[in-house]
Design a protein around this motif. Structure first.
Motif, PDB file in Angstrom:
ATOM      1  N   PRO A 135      14.114  29.887 -62.685  1.00  0.00           N
ATOM      2  CA  PRO A 135      13.062  28.993 -64.002  1.00  0.00           C
ATOM      3  C   PRO A 135      12.228  28.051 -63.219  1.00  0.00           C
ATOM      4  O   PRO A 135      11.962  27.029 -61.759  1.00  0.00           O
ATOM      5  CB  PRO A 135      13.867  28.114 -64.143  1.00  0.00           C
ATOM      6  N   THR A 136      11.390  26.994 -63.884  1.00  0.00           N
ATOM      7  CA  THR A 136      10.355  26.484 -63.627  1.00  0.00           C
ATOM      8  C   THR A 136      11.181  25.117 -62.572  1.00  0.00           C
ATOM      9  O   THR A 136      10.185  24.358 -62.032  1.00  0.00           O
ATOM     10  CB  THR A 136       9.193  26.248 -65.173  1.00  0.00           C
ATOM     11  N   TRP A 137      11.571  24.695 -63.504  1.00  0.00           N
ATOM     12  CA  TRP A 137      12.377  23.089 -62.580  1.00  0.00           C
ATOM     13  C   TRP A 137      13.508  23.933 -61.871  1.00  0.00           C
ATOM     14  O   TRP A 137      13.264  22.856 -61.423  1.00  0.00           O
ATOM     15  CB  TRP A 137      13.046  22.178 -63.786  1.00  0.00           C
ATOM     16  N   LEU A 138      12.694  24.563 -60.683  1.00  0.00           N
ATOM     17  CA  LEU A 138      13.433  24.848 -59.818  1.00  0.00           C
ATOM     18  C   LEU A 138      13.024  25.897 -58.867  1.00  0.00           C
ATOM     19  O   LEU A 138      11.359  26.623 -59.467  1.00  0.00           O
ATOM     20  CB  LEU A 138      14.843  26.144 -59.591  1.00  0.00           C
ATOM     21  N   SER A 139      12.372  25.278 -57.413  1.00  0.00           N
ATOM     22  CA  SER A 139      11.703  26.423 -56.852  1.00  0.00           C
ATOM     23  C   SER A 139      12.763  26.886 -55.714  1.00  0.00           C
ATOM     24  O   SER A 139      13.559  26.500 -54.871  1.00  0.00           O
ATOM     25  CB  SER A 139      11.341  24.860 -55.837  1.00  0.00           C
ATOM     26  N   LEU A 140      11.836  28.097 -55.396  1.00  0.00           N
ATOM     27  CA  LEU A 140      12.740  28.876 -54.461  1.00  0.00           C
ATOM     28  C   LEU A 140      11.670  29.115 -53.269  1.00  0.00           C
ATOM     29  O   LEU A 140      10.667  29.681 -53.345  1.00  0.00           O
ATOM     30  CB  LEU A 140      13.003  30.183 -54.715  1.00  0.00           C
ATOM     31  N   THR A 153      13.093  20.428 -59.033  1.00  0.00           N
ATOM     32  CA  THR A 153      11.440  19.618 -58.428  1.00  0.00           C
ATOM     33  C   THR A 153      12.410  19.155 -60.077  1.00  0.00           C
ATOM     34  O   THR A 153      10.958  18.288 -60.230  1.00  0.00           O
ATOM     35  CB  THR A 153      11.093  20.559 -58.867  1.00  0.00           C
ATOM     36  N   ALA A 154      13.042  19.266 -60.750  1.00  0.00           N
ATOM     37  CA  ALA A 154      12.393  18.957 -62.402  1.00  0.00           C
ATOM     38  C   ALA A 154      13.670  18.958 -63.301  1.00  0.00           C
ATOM     39  O   ALA A 154      14.413  19.015 -62.989  1.00  0.00           O
ATOM     40  CB  ALA A 154      11.061  19.376 -63.033  1.00  0.00           C
ATOM     41  N   PRO A 155      14.276  18.054 -64.244  1.00  0.00           N
ATOM     42  CA  PRO A 155      15.153  17.842 -65.131  1.00  0.00           C
ATOM     43  C   PRO A 155      15.552  20.065 -65.750  1.00  0.00           C
ATOM     44  O   PRO A 155      14.039  20.244 -65.928  1.00  0.00           O
ATOM     45  CB  PRO A 155      15.312  16.952 -66.333  1.00  0.00           C
ATOM     46  N   PRO A 156      15.991  19.926 -66.127  1.00  0.00           N
ATOM     47  CA  PRO A 156      16.630  21.658 -66.878  1.00  0.00           C
ATOM     48  C   PRO A 156      15.579  21.797 -67.764  1.00  0.00           C
ATOM     49  O   PRO A 156      15.798  20.716 -68.836  1.00  0.00           O
ATOM     50  CB  PRO A 156      17.775  21.553 -67.301  1.00  0.00           C
ATOM     51  N   ALA A 157      14.774  22.781 -68.172  1.00  0.00           N
ATOM     52  CA  ALA A 157      14.173  22.593 -69.085  1.00  0.00           C
ATOM     53  C   ALA A 157      15.457  23.112 -70.835  1.00  0.00           C
ATOM     54  O   ALA A 157      15.503  24.094 -69.581  1.00  0.00           O
ATOM     55  CB  ALA A 157      12.972  24.051 -69.218  1.00  0.00           C
ATOM     56  N   VAL A 158      14.769  22.880 -71.451  1.00  0.00           N
ATOM     57  CA  VAL A 158      15.839  22.892 -72.772  1.00  0.00           C
ATOM     58  C   VAL A 158      15.080  23.918 -73.526  1.00  0.00           C
ATOM     59  O   VAL A 158      14.077  23.217 -74.493  1.00  0.00           O
ATOM     60  CB  VAL A 158      16.520  22.020 -73.248  1.00  0.00           C
ATOM     61  N   ILE A 159      15.517  25.209 -73.330  1.00  0.00           N
ATOM     62  CA  ILE A 159      14.176  26.255 -74.134  1.00  0.00           C
ATOM     63  C   ILE A 159      15.264  27.221 -74.930  1.00  0.00           C
ATOM     64  O   ILE A 159      16.010  28.629 -74.579  1.00  0.00           O
ATOM     65  CB  ILE A 159      13.592  27.048 -73.154  1.00  0.00           C
ATOM     66  N   PRO A 160      15.524  26.451 -76.375  1.00  0.00           N
ATOM     67  CA  PRO A 160      16.749  28.134 -76.882  1.00  0.00           C
ATOM     68  C   PRO A 160      15.851  29.346 -76.874  1.00  0.00           C
ATOM     69  O   PRO A 160      15.415  29.446 -77.268  1.00  0.00           O
ATOM     70  CB  PRO A 160      16.861  27.586 -78.466  1.00  0.00           C
ATOM     71  N   GLY A 161      17.833  30.685 -76.746  1.00  0.00           N
ATOM     72  CA  GLY A 161      16.525  31.812 -76.410  1.00  0.00           C
ATOM     73  C   GLY A 161      16.667  32.545 -75.144  1.00  0.00           C
ATOM     74  O   GLY A 161      16.443  33.226 -74.904  1.00  0.00           O
ATOM     75  N   GLU A 162      15.832  31.325 -73.976  1.00  0.00           N
ATOM     76  CA  GLU A 162      15.447  31.270 -72.626  1.00  0.00           C
ATOM     77  C   GLU A 162      16.180  30.912 -71.708  1.00  0.00           C
ATOM     78  O   GLU A 162      17.172  31.344 -71.013  1.00  0.00           O
ATOM     79  CB  GLU A 162      13.971  30.614 -72.792  1.00  0.00           C
TER      80      GLU A 162
END
Length: 209
Positions: free
Chosen positions: A170-175, A185-194
């Motif tokens: 996800p966008t809040w993690l870098s690999l 890299t950021a707080p977790p994004a809260v996107i229902p269904g995703e």
């Protein structure tokens, strides 16, 4: 500590949807939910109407099954979520998403959260360069996740290096594929269904009664 050790595909059938508890198998025709989508056990003679309380309980149980969290742990997360400033439902999702076992799974280091818990327990994962074998440990922005020297020597690590290129964190993690390390890299994004398969606000209502 008590933990569900039965067939996880039974949980998907009970909740009436895929919870993706067995990793890649859930995307193949071998998935038990694809073959038998009906709930386990004998079929009822008639269909019963579920109350509002029952629907709230179902959402809570779905969240617990998805993250593999015990009831006492889940209640602690709820109490912490309502204590923190902001929207309680989003706080609850972020507490679940920042667990070490979930981040290992999100980075693609494991096919499922159950497998992520296993490799953490076996001492294959390091946080900020130090071994951490507690799956429920919470990570914060800036923390890095990598494999311990023992983990890098394991057969699992060699297989993972070949298959991880197809993973998309996800966008809040870098690999970093070269060093096989991940970073929050950021707080977790809260996107229902995703990001999650449940309604967090309904769960807050369940515990608030």
């Amino acid at each position: 500590m008590a933990r569900y050790t039965g067939p996880v595909c039974r949980l998907c059938r009970r909740h009436g949807e895929k919870l993706f508890l067995k990793g890649e198998r859930c995307f193949t025709p071998k998935c038990a939910f694809e073959r038998r989508p009906n709930p386990p056990g004998p079929r009822p003679a008639r269909r019963r109407k579920i109350s509002d309380r029952g629907l709230q309980l179902r959402e809570k149980q779905r969240a617990r099954a998805s993250y593999g969290v015990l009831e006492k742990q889940f209640v602690r997360y709820y109490k912490e979520a309502i204590r923190r400033p902001g929207v309680s439902g989003e706080n609850l999702v972020r507490l679940l998403e920042t667990r070490l076992d979930n981040i290992v799974y999100r980075l693609g280091f494991a096919d499922s959260r159950a497998q992520a818990r296993q490799i953490v327990r076996h001492g294959l994962i390091a946080v900020n360069g130090k071994k951490l074998d507690i799956p429920s440990a919470h990570l914060k922005e800036g923390d890095t996740v990598s494999f311990t020297p023992r983990g890098q020597r394991s057969e699992f690590f060699k297989i993972l290096q070949e298959n991880i290129k197809s993973k998309n964190p996800p966008t809040w993690l870098s690999l970093d594929l070269a060093s096989m390390t991940g970073k929050v890299t950021a707080p977790p994004a809260v996107i229902p269904g995703e990001t999650h398969l449940f309604n967090e606000n309904v769960i807050i209502e369940y515990y608030s009664r």
